[in-house]
Design a protein around this motif. Sequence first.
Motif, PDB file in Angstrom:
ATOM      1  N   HIS A   1       0.830  -1.212   0.000  1.00 51.15           N
ATOM      2  CA  HIS A   1       0.000   0.000   0.000  1.00 51.15           C
ATOM      3  C   HIS A   1       0.862   1.259   0.000  1.00 51.15           C
ATOM      4  N   GLN A   2       2.028   1.163  -0.626  1.00 49.26           N
ATOM      5  CA  GLN A   2       2.953   2.294  -0.688  1.00 49.26           C
ATOM      6  C   GLN A   2       2.918   3.012  -2.027  1.00 49.26           C
ATOM      7  N   GLY A   3       2.199   2.460  -3.009  1.00 50.07           N
ATOM      8  CA  GLY A   3       2.193   3.042  -4.343  1.00 50.07           C
ATOM      9  C   GLY A   3       3.361   2.540  -5.172  1.00 50.07           C
ATOM     10  N   ARG A   4       3.443   3.016  -6.417  1.00 52.88           N
ATOM     11  CA  ARG A   4       4.496   2.570  -7.326  1.00 52.88           C
ATOM     12  C   ARG A   4       5.450   3.689  -7.721  1.00 52.88           C
TER      13      ARG A   4
ATOM     14  N   ALA B   1      -4.852   2.610  -3.834  1.00 54.74           N
ATOM     15  CA  ALA B   1      -4.927   2.218  -2.419  1.00 54.74           C
ATOM     16  C   ALA B   1      -3.621   2.533  -1.695  1.00 54.74           C
ATOM     17  N   THR B   2      -3.201   3.784  -1.789  1.00 51.01           N
ATOM     18  CA  THR B   2      -1.880   4.196  -1.301  1.00 51.01           C
ATOM     19  C   THR B   2      -1.911   4.617   0.173  1.00 51.01           C
ATOM     20  N   ALA B   3      -2.518   3.805   1.004  1.00 52.84           N
ATOM     21  CA  ALA B   3      -2.696   4.150   2.418  1.00 52.84           C
ATOM     22  C   ALA B   3      -1.373   4.350   3.146  1.00 52.84           C
ATOM     23  N   ALA B   4      -0.408   3.473   2.900  1.00 51.79           N
ATOM     24  CA  ALA B   4       0.879   3.578   3.594  1.00 51.79           C
ATOM     25  C   ALA B   4       1.614   4.844   3.185  1.00 51.79           C
TER      26      ALA B   4
ATOM     27  N   LEU C   1      -2.650  11.074  -6.298  1.00 55.53           N
ATOM     28  CA  LEU C   1      -2.129  10.464  -5.078  1.00 55.53           C
ATOM     29  C   LEU C   1      -3.113  10.617  -3.925  1.00 55.53           C
ATOM     30  N   VAL C   2      -3.626  11.816  -3.746  1.00 54.48           N
ATOM     31  CA  VAL C   2      -4.557  12.061  -2.641  1.00 54.48           C
ATOM     32  C   VAL C   2      -5.846  11.273  -2.835  1.00 54.48           C
TER      33      VAL C   2
END
Length: 383
Positions: free
Chosen positions: A156-159, A189-192, A342-343
């Motif tokens: 969940h950190q994104g790419r 789902a970039t929660a982290a 991102l947001v």
Amino acid sequence: MVVSAGLALLVAGGAVLAQTTSDTATEAEGDAVVPFALPKSGPFAPSEINIENDQAITDWFRSAHANAAAEAFSHWDDEGAINAACATCHSGEGFRDFHGLDGTEAGVVDGTIDVGGVVDCGTCHNAGLAEISEVTFPSGLVHPVQGVEASCLTCHQGRSAGVDVKEAIADLPTDETNPELRFINPHYATAAATWLGGYGAAGYHYDGQDYSGRFFHARPVASCNSCHEPHTLEVEFEPCLTCHQANSPEDIRIARQSYDGSGDTSVGIRSDIMANADTLLEMIEAYTNDVAGAPVIYDGTRYPYFFADANGDAAIDMADGKPVAYNSWTPRSLRAAFNWKLVTADPGNYAHNPQYSLELLYDTIEDLSAPLGIDMEELDLLR
């Protein structure tokens, strides 16, 4: 007598041999892996079969992590294998390969990962997770982790991160279109990434601005599993009521000021974030039309999400039956689109790190306001 003795010895030996073979078979059966939970004899009713952790298994099976038909897991079905770059988080097998939990080299997926996998039990319930002490984020940050945190923060950190945008637009004129620029997708789902805030540096950070770091909630809420039931993935809201008077997580608000210019502080902070995100998207569209001279249309249902509308008819341009990806980015519009995506890619941004989300939105809106001739004071937004 000799014959009788020989026969007796043979019979005795046979008995010993038979007993030894029987014992070995019994031990082998005891060590065998039984693929299904079945009683030793029947008839029986399925409801009478005792399955250890049956509720946890049921909850997981009904969750998004186990939905093999979802796009997140079925995208590669026609290809027959999952791309190595995607396999880490879109297959339990790929996750174990990436972290070396299957005995292979850690840090890379070096085997063919078959389709059909999901975020299975072994992704989070693996003794090897205890050996993972850190996770590297797209920004280059190496963050320490403990146990199952490794699973959550890996996937969940994104790419991509703001540093990728900075590299892409370095030394280019801010408001000139460049056909070589392409949309940089932070992923989903970039929660982290949201949670670590400015410390994780997921967003595009504007020069001269400071950004809130990792969001530290009041203890004991300090990890993903503090809020999310690990098998259903649902937010356990009841503990929130200890401190928050709200009807749902989306209604929670601590701030006594309005960030979106509405003056309404009776709604959750999520409302302010989404309102500013809507304002930013409108400004991105206005900028591409009025400043760049090349209108853009956003369609969240298909990649790469931003498409060309060269004639300004509010319809996505098509070529050979396919939508035309937007290719008139300027450095200013590209960094704006990245921060907006991102947001909004984290539906829980209001809980994971609302301040960082608001800061990214405000700074991006401010950056676009100058070429659009918009007075920030009239918008009445707060950072």
